[in-house]
Design an enzyme around this catalytic site. Structure first.
Site, mmCIF file in Angstrom:
data_model
loop_
_atom_site.group_PDB
_atom_site.id
_atom_site.type_symbol
_atom_site.label_atom_id
_atom_site.label_comp_id
_atom_site.label_asym_id
_atom_site.label_seq_id
_atom_site.Cartn_x
_atom_site.Cartn_y
_atom_site.Cartn_z
ATOM 1 N N PRO A 2 38.968 35.109 46.355
ATOM 2 C CG PRO A 2 39.334 33.341 47.561
ATOM 3 C CD PRO A 2 40.027 34.740 47.130
ATOM 4 C CD GLU A 3 34.488 38.788 43.793
ATOM 5 O OE1 GLU A 3 33.275 39.015 43.479
ATOM 6 O OE2 GLU A 3 35.263 39.092 42.680
ATOM 7 C CE LYS A 59 34.333 39.690 48.894
ATOM 8 N NZ LYS A 59 35.251 40.711 48.606
ATOM 9 N NE ARG A 131 50.260 39.075 46.756
ATOM 10 C CZ ARG A 131 49.471 39.932 46.026
ATOM 11 N NH1 ARG A 131 48.899 39.685 45.301
ATOM 12 N NH2 ARG A 131 49.725 41.213 46.688
ATOM 13 N NE ARG A 281 40.287 45.284 44.176
ATOM 14 C CZ ARG A 281 39.703 44.120 44.438
ATOM 15 N NH1 ARG A 281 38.971 44.669 45.626
ATOM 16 N NH2 ARG A 281 39.898 43.069 43.981
#
Ligand SMILES: [Zn+2]
Length: 294
Positions: A2-3, A59, A131, A281
């Site tokens: 989530p950003e 975030k 996770r 990334r």
């Protein structure tokens, strides 16, 4: 992960749904989600507290409680909050067994519940996190402010001007994408929106930040605001696991131009989107529209 737009979506939902309620009790299906103190201590401290407000910084999600305490929450990779009725049933493994909201039960991404807050308005606040990287910390105002001070400006704050962004780029000799994603320089942008912002600005993700032209900076500044604003309106990107507090997907993924579109046509020129790695990334860009500046 989530950003800014995803955390903002959750913040806005929680602001409407839980502010003014009191925490009756907390159940942990995975007590280690609470960091620094034993879960029993955490549970005792938050019991009976009123939820004063919900805010976002970078975030991070912050739930302010009565009594000078705050829940500092980072959703990390797959964390998201859901609201359901208190009569909902959840299995020991964190799966919804019974709830009035079909989204919660039907979507696999919602079936990893780690903690449940029972509220005095007949609802529960549950966090799913497949996770197990998400965390909750109980902090006082000083600890909270010390932690949040480490972040760069918020993209929608008055201090984040075009001149400020130009100064940030000039201060670093690293890939433009790394600057956008460095939380100590600018808050809230992650992998998805960095790729989309740079594509819209026609700037190669590996272009050296200090060498960007005034025109590049102007474009990036404009597109940071534009891309994030539209993503908030679309309630985030759910190409992976993000869900809102109703357990529903956001729709920005339908609008994306390059992120996870390797080999598909660039909407600007029709050439294939390429994937490279920047700072570890996966990075998506159009080699025709985005030329590297060394
Ligand atoms: Zn292109």
């Amino acid at each position: 992960m989530p950003e800014l737009p995803e955390v903002e979506t959750i913040k806005n939902d929680l602001d409407k749904k839980i502010v003014g309620t009191k925490i009756v009790s907390v159940d942990a299906l995975w007590p280690d989600i609470v960091k620094d103190i034993p879960f029993e201590v955490f549970s005792r401290q938050v019991q009976g507290a009123e939820i004063i407000n919900v805010s976002r910084r970078a975030k991070n999600l912050v739930i302010k409680l009565s009594g000078g305490l705050n829940l500092l929450i980072h959703l990390k990779m797959t964390g998201h909050f859901m609201i359901a009725e208190d009569s909902a049933e959840i299995s020991e493994e964190g799966k919804w067994l019974k709830t009035e909201n079909p989204n919660l039960k039907e979507d696999r991404q919602n079936q990893f519940i780690r903690i449940v807050f029972h509220l005095d308005n007949g609802k529960i606040l549950a966090m799913s996190d497949m996770r197990k990287f998400a965390y909750i910390k109980l902090v006082d105002d000083k600890e909270l402010n010390d932690f949040l001070d480490g972040y760069g400006p918020e993209p929608f704050s008055p201090e984040f001007t075009e001149e400020k962004l130009a100064a940030i780029f000039k201060s670093k000799n690293i890939a433009a994408k790394k600057v956008l994603m460095d939380q100590s320089l600018i808050a809230g942008i992650g992998n998805i929106y960095a790729d989309e912002i740079l594509w819209a600005s026609r700037v190669h993700p590996l272009s050296v930040s200090s060498k960007l032209s005034d025109k590049d900076t102007k474009e990036i500044y404009k597109n940071i605001k534009k891309v994030l604003k539209v993503a908030i309106e679309r309630r985030g990107t759910s190409t992976s696991d993000f869900r809102d507090t109703d357990g529903k997907k956001g729709s920005y993924g339908d609008l994306r131009n390059v992120y996870r579109r390797t080999d598909l046509p660039c909407p600007m020129c029709g050439g294939p989107v390429e994937r490279i790695t920047v700072g570890g990334r996966g990075t998506h860009f159009c080699p025709r529209c985005q030329k590297e500046i060394r």
